[in-house]
Design a protein around this motif. Structure first.
Motif, mmCIF file in Angstrom:
data_model
loop_
_atom_site.group_PDB
_atom_site.id
_atom_site.type_symbol
_atom_site.label_atom_id
_atom_site.label_comp_id
_atom_site.label_asym_id
_atom_site.label_seq_id
_atom_site.Cartn_x
_atom_site.Cartn_y
_atom_site.Cartn_z
ATOM 1 N N GLY A 1 69.612 8.329 -21.006
ATOM 2 C CA GLY A 1 70.549 7.348 -20.467
ATOM 3 C C GLY A 1 69.841 6.418 -19.497
ATOM 4 N N ASP A 2 70.328 6.350 -18.262
ATOM 5 C CA ASP A 2 69.704 5.461 -17.275
ATOM 6 C C ASP A 2 68.628 6.163 -16.455
ATOM 7 N N LYS A 3 68.338 7.413 -16.787
ATOM 8 C CA LYS A 3 67.256 8.137 -16.113
ATOM 9 C C LYS A 3 65.977 8.019 -16.939
ATOM 10 N N ASP A 4 64.885 8.566 -16.408
ATOM 11 C CA ASP A 4 63.586 8.458 -17.065
ATOM 12 C C ASP A 4 63.294 9.667 -17.946
ATOM 13 N N VAL A 5 62.268 9.500 -18.781
ATOM 14 C CA VAL A 5 61.783 10.566 -19.662
ATOM 15 C C VAL A 5 60.479 11.065 -19.076
ATOM 16 N N TRP A 6 60.415 12.355 -18.824
ATOM 17 C CA TRP A 6 59.226 12.967 -18.243
ATOM 18 C C TRP A 6 58.382 13.565 -19.355
ATOM 19 N N VAL A 7 57.075 13.433 -19.267
ATOM 20 C CA VAL A 7 56.148 13.918 -20.289
ATOM 21 C C VAL A 7 55.430 15.166 -19.778
ATOM 22 N N LEU A 8 55.414 16.221 -20.598
ATOM 23 C CA LEU A 8 54.685 17.451 -20.287
ATOM 24 C C LEU A 8 53.642 17.703 -21.367
ATOM 25 N N GLY A 9 52.390 17.760 -20.969
ATOM 26 C CA GLY A 9 51.308 18.068 -21.892
ATOM 27 C C GLY A 9 50.316 16.924 -21.997
#
Length: 186
Positions: free
Chosen positions: A118-126
């Motif tokens: 939605g209006d939040k961010d996408v966090w990347v792991l790896g």
């Protein structure tokens, strides 16, 4: 508009895990020291709170998922949808903590994660999936927490990649140095 953000701790010699990553030591030998700053001073806690507070979905590399599922007991953050980038897709998996993992290719997982956030961010792991996102032009920002240790070996952050990142804001230093970079789009 949300962003795809790699938020990662790395040693001074550029490793995101210690050597000998394995199921009983998913961060490798000595790698847990990369996250000790999570219990650091107020500057560190503010950086951690800012990152986690803006996270609406997570993109996870397959190896990180395979190694993290048991210690996490489900998704890394309950209630935050997680998208595993893999060539070996499967049905969605409901974690023990009620969070759902979806399995897809890089571009589809990124699209789905952005929609879910939605209006939040996408966090990347790896580190590997971060490199894939960078190469595909899908990574928007890097938040680097530079930890004053030398691991000597482990998982390197951006092996073989070239590019220029644009500093955003001023570095802050608690028990580690917190840096932020924007990834320019071609």
């Amino acid at each position: 508009m949300n962003k795809v953000i790699l938020d990662v701790s790395a040693s001074l010699d550029g490793f995101t895990t210690g050597p000998n990553v394995r199921p009983d030591e998913p961060m490798g030998d000595g790698g847990e020291a990369l996250h000790e700053w999570h219990a650091g001073d107020q500057i560190d806690l503010d950086a951690l709170r800012e990152s986690k507070g803006t996270t609406g979905a997570v993109i996870i590399g397959r190896r990180t998922f395979d190694l993290g599922l048991v210690p996490w007991g489900g998704t890394p953050w309950p209630g935050v949808p997680s998208f595993v980038v893999t060539h070996r897709t499967r049905e969605d998996l409901l974690g023990d903590n009620g969070g759902t993992f979806a399995f897809d290719g890089l571009e589809a997982a990124t699209r789905r994660a952005k929609e879910a956030a939605g209006d939040k961010d996408v966090w990347v792991l790896g580190a590997d999936v971060a490199r894939q996102l960078l190469r595909a032009g899908l990574l928007d920002e890097v938040r680097l927490h530079l930890v004053p240790i030398l691991l000597g070996e482990g998982t390197p952050l951006f092996t073989g990649d070239q590019g220029t990142l644009i500093p955003e804001g001023k570095p802050t230093t608690g028990t580690v140095t917190h840096l932020r970079y924007r990834v320019p789009k071609a």
